[in-house]
Design a protein around this motif. Sequence first.
Motif: not given
Length: 321
Positions: A61-67, A75-85, A89-91
Amino acid sequence: MAREPGGPEVLTLAERAVPAPGPGQVLLRVRAAGVNRPDIMQREGRARPAVGVTDVLGLEACGEVAACGPGVHRLAPGARVMALLPGGGYAPWCLAQADHCLSVPATLDDEAAGALPEGLFTVWHNLFELGALKMGETVLIHGAAGGIGTLAIRMAHAAGATVIVTAGRKERLDTLRAMGAAVALCYHETDFVAACREASNGRGVDVVIDMVGGDYLRRNLDALAFGGRHLSLSFMQGSQVNVELLTLMQKQLSLHSSTLRPQSDDEKTRMGRLIERHVLPLVADGRVRPRVHQSLPLAMAAQAHRLLERGDVFGKLVLVP
């Protein structure tokens, strides 16, 4: 999630509480999630998540770090990352190991970034670590129109290798050439072993990435040069094969196979740091990109699985919450 093992119709939307990140984890607000064949295997009941891992599908998934959970410093909140999970991810929200997150280059949109992590880790580990592909060598990629195949073309081409590919639909060959394939073959019409020998002046190819299995293995071994390496990533025609060991001995060939999900967290972290160093600069400058076939709303996950199972997907599908 899949309410029971079965076809795409068993996928259903369900409400879950937003998870809280534990030690070493981050909570992502998901912007896009890639669809992969292991998701289909999990839906069918042929693959199960590890103990303690969510039953929600989705391995990237790609997303923004919320916490951030305890112990997360990179990493810190607000970082834009892509992650191996490991799943989830379907959420709209998912948990990821902070060490399995990669920063998203500014040149990459969310949907492309959501389609990338699973392929980056898979191609890096198989093609460049197990397969030891080097500049100036030749690689044969079967299943080249799939998500792994299209990314492998670009990564191999960017590394200075000569790329030969096979695909089942002639209308896709020109696009595969434009992506970096020196030779693109329709396997319904062309003997790929003969074509590989012709393209290499009779020497053969150094590496084969195979998604087919079955009787392709024997032909792949014929196509390999002395000292060649064979990588099995999937087995569309079956995983039980007969191998002529004398061929392996006489040509000093090696057979490899791997899958990401059972790898340890430490091993995935190791791969991630190497991908950051060697591959993300190529992503940032556009030489390596996933081919996104289509983006669909998360609620259409069942349709995404149907498209992938029918072979109608050229590259990757992405789900957008």
